[in-house]
Design an enzyme around this catalytic site. Structure first.
Site, PDB file in Angstrom:
ATOM      1  N   LYS A  22     129.078 150.402  -6.636  1.00 12.13           N
ATOM      2  CA  LYS A  22     127.506 150.485  -6.653  1.00 12.13           C
ATOM      3  C   LYS A  22     127.034 149.437  -5.839  1.00 12.13           C
ATOM      4  O   LYS A  22     125.225 150.355  -5.703  1.00 12.13           O
ATOM      5  CB  LYS A  22     127.040 151.144  -7.895  1.00 12.13           C
ATOM      6  CG  LYS A  22     125.506 150.886  -8.696  1.00 12.13           C
ATOM      7  CD  LYS A  22     125.285 150.818 -10.204  1.00 12.13           C
ATOM      8  CE  LYS A  22     125.132 149.308 -10.632  1.00 12.13           C
ATOM      9  NZ  LYS A  22     124.117 149.037 -10.906  1.00 12.13           N
ATOM     10  N   ASN A  23     126.959 148.418  -6.784  1.00 19.32           N
ATOM     11  CA  ASN A  23     125.921 147.627  -5.581  1.00 19.32           C
ATOM     12  C   ASN A  23     126.482 147.192  -4.618  1.00 19.32           C
ATOM     13  O   ASN A  23     125.030 146.241  -3.863  1.00 19.32           O
ATOM     14  CB  ASN A  23     125.819 146.081  -6.603  1.00 19.32           C
ATOM     15  CG  ASN A  23     125.350 146.657  -8.293  1.00 19.32           C
ATOM     16  OD1 ASN A  23     124.266 147.202  -7.637  1.00 19.32           O
ATOM     17  ND2 ASN A  23     126.052 145.621  -9.264  1.00 19.32           N
ATOM     18  N   CYS A 116     113.356 144.055 -17.547  1.00 16.45           N
ATOM     19  CA  CYS A 116     114.188 145.054 -17.641  1.00 16.45           C
ATOM     20  C   CYS A 116     115.333 143.892 -19.029  1.00 16.45           C
ATOM     21  O   CYS A 116     115.073 143.201 -19.688  1.00 16.45           O
ATOM     22  CB  CYS A 116     115.248 145.720 -16.304  1.00 16.45           C
ATOM     23  SG  CYS A 116     116.650 143.919 -15.939  1.00 16.45           S
ATOM     24  N   ARG A 121     113.518 139.289 -14.363  1.00 19.60           N
ATOM     25  CA  ARG A 121     114.266 140.159 -12.930  1.00 19.60           C
ATOM     26  C   ARG A 121     113.114 139.670 -12.130  1.00 19.60           C
ATOM     27  O   ARG A 121     112.216 140.936 -11.571  1.00 19.60           O
ATOM     28  CB  ARG A 121     114.345 140.838 -13.725  1.00 19.60           C
ATOM     29  CG  ARG A 121     115.692 140.986 -14.413  1.00 19.60           C
ATOM     30  CD  ARG A 121     116.453 141.806 -14.369  1.00 19.60           C
ATOM     31  NE  ARG A 121     117.278 142.045 -12.866  1.00 19.60           N
ATOM     32  CZ  ARG A 121     118.083 143.323 -12.442  1.00 19.60           C
ATOM     33  NH1 ARG A 121     118.446 144.163 -13.211  1.00 19.60           N
ATOM     34  NH2 ARG A 121     119.121 143.434 -11.022  1.00 19.60           N
ATOM     35  N   ASP A 304     127.574 140.317 -14.064  1.00 22.70           N
ATOM     36  CA  ASP A 304     128.176 141.938 -15.044  1.00 22.70           C
ATOM     37  C   ASP A 304     129.432 141.746 -15.361  1.00 22.70           C
ATOM     38  O   ASP A 304     130.133 142.609 -15.859  1.00 22.70           O
ATOM     39  CB  ASP A 304     128.126 141.950 -13.560  1.00 22.70           C
ATOM     40  CG  ASP A 304     126.779 142.790 -12.936  1.00 22.70           C
ATOM     41  OD1 ASP A 304     126.024 142.354 -13.375  1.00 22.70           O
ATOM     42  OD2 ASP A 304     126.910 143.370 -11.384  1.00 22.70           O
ATOM     43  N   ARG A 396     124.971 154.622 -15.239  1.00 25.80           N
ATOM     44  CA  ARG A 396     123.911 154.372 -14.315  1.00 25.80           C
ATOM     45  C   ARG A 396     124.921 154.210 -13.010  1.00 25.80           C
ATOM     46  O   ARG A 396     125.271 153.985 -11.553  1.00 25.80           O
ATOM     47  CB  ARG A 396     122.949 153.446 -14.664  1.00 25.80           C
ATOM     48  CG  ARG A 396     121.961 154.331 -15.785  1.00 25.80           C
ATOM     49  CD  ARG A 396     121.331 153.083 -15.699  1.00 25.80           C
ATOM     50  NE  ARG A 396     120.457 152.379 -13.889  1.00 25.80           N
ATOM     51  CZ  ARG A 396     119.413 151.935 -14.341  1.00 25.80           C
ATOM     52  NH1 ARG A 396     119.017 151.446 -15.380  1.00 25.80           N
ATOM     53  NH2 ARG A 396     118.852 151.023 -13.306  1.00 25.80           N
TER      54      ARG A 396
HETATM   55  C1  EPZ Z   1     122.129 141.657  -8.222  1.00 30.80           C
HETATM   56  O1  EPZ Z   1     120.445 141.475  -8.831  1.00 30.80           O
HETATM   57  C2  EPZ Z   1     123.008 143.186  -9.581  1.00 30.80           C
HETATM   58  N1  EPZ Z   1     122.202 144.536  -9.165  1.00 30.80           N
HETATM   59  C3  EPZ Z   1     123.072 143.065 -10.682  1.00 30.80           C
HETATM   60  O2  EPZ Z   1     123.822 144.075 -11.200  1.00 30.80           O
HETATM   61  C4  EPZ Z   1     123.835 141.510 -10.684  1.00 30.80           C
HETATM   62  O3  EPZ Z   1     123.766 141.394 -12.055  1.00 30.80           O
HETATM   63  C5  EPZ Z   1     122.865 140.243 -10.187  1.00 30.80           C
HETATM   64  O4  EPZ Z   1     122.638 140.868  -8.857  1.00 30.80           O
HETATM   65  C6  EPZ Z   1     124.160 138.957 -10.115  1.00 30.80           C
HETATM   66  O5  EPZ Z   1     124.821 139.028  -9.456  1.00 30.80           O
HETATM   67  C7  EPZ Z   1     122.375 145.130  -7.246  1.00 30.80           C
HETATM   68  O6  EPZ Z   1     123.150 144.382  -6.637  1.00 30.80           O
HETATM   69  C8  EPZ Z   1     121.282 146.242  -7.509  1.00 30.80           C
HETATM   70  P1  EPZ Z   1     120.113 138.312  -8.258  1.00 30.80           P
HETATM   71  P2  EPZ Z   1     119.395 141.110  -8.182  1.00 30.80           P
HETATM   72  O7  EPZ Z   1     118.307 138.296  -7.245  1.00 30.80           O
HETATM   73  O8  EPZ Z   1     120.115 141.303  -6.536  1.00 30.80           O
HETATM   74  C9  EPZ Z   1     117.052 134.714 -10.004  1.00 30.80           C
HETATM   75  C10 EPZ Z   1     124.609 144.988 -12.995  1.00 30.80           C
HETATM   76  O9  EPZ Z   1     124.918 145.552 -14.200  1.00 30.80           O
HETATM   77  N2  EPZ Z   1     115.614 135.678  -8.905  1.00 30.80           N
HETATM   78  O10 EPZ Z   1     120.874 137.982  -7.509  1.00 30.80           O
HETATM   79  O11 EPZ Z   1     118.429 141.608  -8.369  1.00 30.80           O
HETATM   80  C11 EPZ Z   1     116.978 135.994 -10.569  1.00 30.80           C
HETATM   81  O12 EPZ Z   1     115.787 136.064 -11.765  1.00 30.80           O
HETATM   82  C12 EPZ Z   1     123.718 144.957 -11.957  1.00 30.80           C
HETATM   83  O13 EPZ Z   1     124.779 146.272 -12.242  1.00 30.80           O
HETATM   84  C13 EPZ Z   1     114.515 134.969  -8.846  1.00 30.80           C
HETATM   85  O14 EPZ Z   1     114.305 134.237  -9.272  1.00 30.80           O
HETATM   86  O15 EPZ Z   1     120.096 139.995  -8.909  1.00 30.80           O
HETATM   87  C14 EPZ Z   1     118.314 135.619 -11.709  1.00 30.80           C
HETATM   88  O16 EPZ Z   1     118.859 134.553 -12.584  1.00 30.80           O
HETATM   89  C15 EPZ Z   1     122.388 144.114 -13.204  1.00 30.80           C
HETATM   90  N3  EPZ Z   1     113.227 135.493  -8.261  1.00 30.80           N
HETATM   91  C16 EPZ Z   1     119.256 135.289 -10.190  1.00 30.80           C
HETATM   92  O17 EPZ Z   1     117.814 134.546  -9.253  1.00 30.80           O
HETATM   93  C17 EPZ Z   1     113.882 136.738  -7.336  1.00 30.80           C
HETATM   94  O18 EPZ Z   1     113.063 137.155  -6.472  1.00 30.80           O
HETATM   95  C18 EPZ Z   1     120.202 136.100  -9.405  1.00 30.80           C
HETATM   96  O19 EPZ Z   1     119.611 137.529  -9.022  1.00 30.80           O
HETATM   97  C19 EPZ Z   1     115.276 136.706  -7.562  1.00 30.80           C
HETATM   98  C20 EPZ Z   1     115.973 136.795  -8.057  1.00 30.80           C
END
Ligand code: EPZ
Length: 417
Positions: A22-23, A116, A121, A304, A396
């Site tokens: 999915k991701n 969420c 996030r 995850d 999902r």
């Molecule tokens: C991706 O989310 C995945 N979603 C998530 O999968 C997964 O948990 C996550 O990566 C971490 O591996 C998809 O791929 C659609 P990040 P993403 O930006 O891209 C912080 C699932 O269950 N951050 O790597 O949103 C954030 O808060 C889902 O399939 C900022 O501070 O995650 C986190 O602490 C849920 N500012 C860290 O970075 C930003 O602008 C990593 O988040 C963006 C992120």
């Protein structure tokens, strides 16, 4: 609203198949906006999130056909540049259209994603990277409004490793004028998959698999066909299910290279693993040993799989601690697991897990995708029956999870409550 009735204490054994990731598919779908014409993605499971993304692409003007494990996206006529609140509030990954729309149309409006179930996030890293490429970003009435006459390559240092920000920036930078370098880029396999797809389409990106990526902007991209990678999180979920069984379970159609850290942790927990090129057989231990977990960006332990591993540890012979450094508040499953008589105590953002010999069935509620998967695993090993409600979360990201798990001996019935 559907729910699962799970009869516990079942012996799992046999072979279970992993679907496409999915991701990786969500950003791939957004990437197709960059290459006018018809692209085809294969190994695409039937998931609510992918249906939501297909809906969004259609709103933008793309023609999307999604059936039988295949998705074709014809993005010749992208006529609309807005991702509306109704769609983004359902699925945060809608933010992935921001980079491509900006690069292709010079303007995009995307509803600002809210918090969420797994935390606040933010998307600040996405926005500051696009600004570094020359975009003007304004927040208006709950929408991100991005404009750029021409994106210009730049050096971008991410303050934090972010999968989403890395991918969104890549999708914008491929059509920017000149060279972009990304530092502290995320290295998740889903990022590599996006790079593969973009390069197939004619982009010039080097540095795959490292934290420094170099993108030489090109004038245009072309539609392609691509086989999507298999889902390492679904694979990990099934391997953890196998680790709690009494018989060997073989998880097929996976890439073991994406699962190194989980495999290390499963071995420490006492599992024997037979790792082949595209499958792994897990031989469960007599006694599960306690193992500590700290989630980190790839190649660290994935957030995850945190909830699912917590279930395994709840049955370990001893105590372990679990900390999520990516989403520190992602522990909604803990209270539900304790309803099944697990013994887990939260100390600020660390779960202290005291293993118990058995879990006992009860009614529980799914709160997010991976927490739901964890509750299903817990229900499968618990004594008696467990009812997991709000399972739309699981649909999902897992394609027919109950059918797959039932095929290796689980007894899960989907019921319309
Ligand atoms: C991706 O989310 C995945 N979603 C998530 O999968 C997964 O948990 C996550 O990566 C971490 O591996 C998809 O791929 C659609 P990040 P993403 O930006 O891209 C912080 C699932 O269950 N951050 O790597 O949103 C954030 O808060 C889902 O399939 C900022 O501070 O995650 C986190 O602490 C849920 N500012 C860290 O970075 C930003 O602008 C990593 O988040 C963006 C992120």
């Amino acid at each position: 609203m559907d729910r699962f009735i799970i009869e516990g204490n079942r012996n799992l054994s046999g072979k279970i198949q992993v679907s496409g990731a999915k991701n990786a598919i969500l950003p791939a779908m957004a990437t197709c906006l960059l290459a006018p014409g018809k692209s085809v993605l294969r190994n695409v499971p039937s998931l609510i999130d992918l249906k939501s993304m297909a809906h969004l692409l259609r709103v933008l003007g793309a023609r999307v056909v999604y059936e039988n494990g295949m998705m074709s996206i014809d993005s010749r006529d992208i006529v609309y540049n807005e991702a509306p609140y109704e769609l983004v509030s359902k699925m945060r990954a809608s933010i992935y259209v921001l980079g491509p729309l900006l690069a292709r149309l010079g303007e995009a409006r995307v509803s600002f994603p809210g918090g969420c179930a797994i935390g606040t996030r933010p998307v600040d890293l996405h926005l500051s990277a696009l600004e570094a490429l020359g975009a003007t970003i304004e927040i208006e009435h709950g929408y991100i409004h991005a404009t750029a006459e021409k994106l210009i390559g730049a050096d971008i240092h991410f303050a934090k490793s972010s999968v989403g920000a890395t991918i969104n920036t890549l999708m914008a930078a491929v059509l920017a004028q000149g060279q972009t370098r990304l530092f502290n880029a995320a290295m998740e396999p889903e990022v590599d998959s996006t790079i593969d797809l973009l390069n197939k389409m004619g982009a010039k990106i080097t540095g795959t698999g490292s934290t420094t990526l170099q993108i030489d902007g090109v004038e245009e991209l072309f539609p392609v066909e691509m086989q999507m990678i298999s889902d390492r999180i679904e694979a990990g979920t099934f391997l953890i299910a196998g680790a709690m069984s009494t018989q060997p379970v073989t998880v097929e159609n996976l890439d073991p290279r994406h699962l190194d850290i989980l495999l290390d942790k499963l071995r420490l927990a006492g599992c024997e693993l037979d790792v082949q090129e595209k499958s792994i057989t897990v031989i469960p231990p007599q006694v599960i040993k306690p193992v500590d977990i700290l989630t980190l960006p790839y190649p660290g332990f994935p957030t995850d799989l945190q909830a699912q591993f917590t279930v395994l540890m709840s049955l370990a012979d001893g105590s372990s601690y679990i900390e999520d450094t990516i989403f520190p508040d992602r522990f909604m499953h803990v209270a539900e697991l304790n309803r099944l008589q697990a013994n887990i105590r939260m100390e600020r953002n660390i779960a202290r897990v005291e293993g118990v010999p058995k879990l006992f069935g009860a009614e529980v509620m799914a709160t997010d995708l991976r927490a739901s998967a964890a509750l299903v695993l817990a229900g499968m090993v618990a004594e008696g029956s467990t009812i997991v409600s709000r399972i739309y979360h699981i649909d999902r990201g897992y394609d027919r999870i109950e059918e797959k798990l039932n095929s290796i001996g689980a007894k899960i019935v989907r019921e319309d409550a």
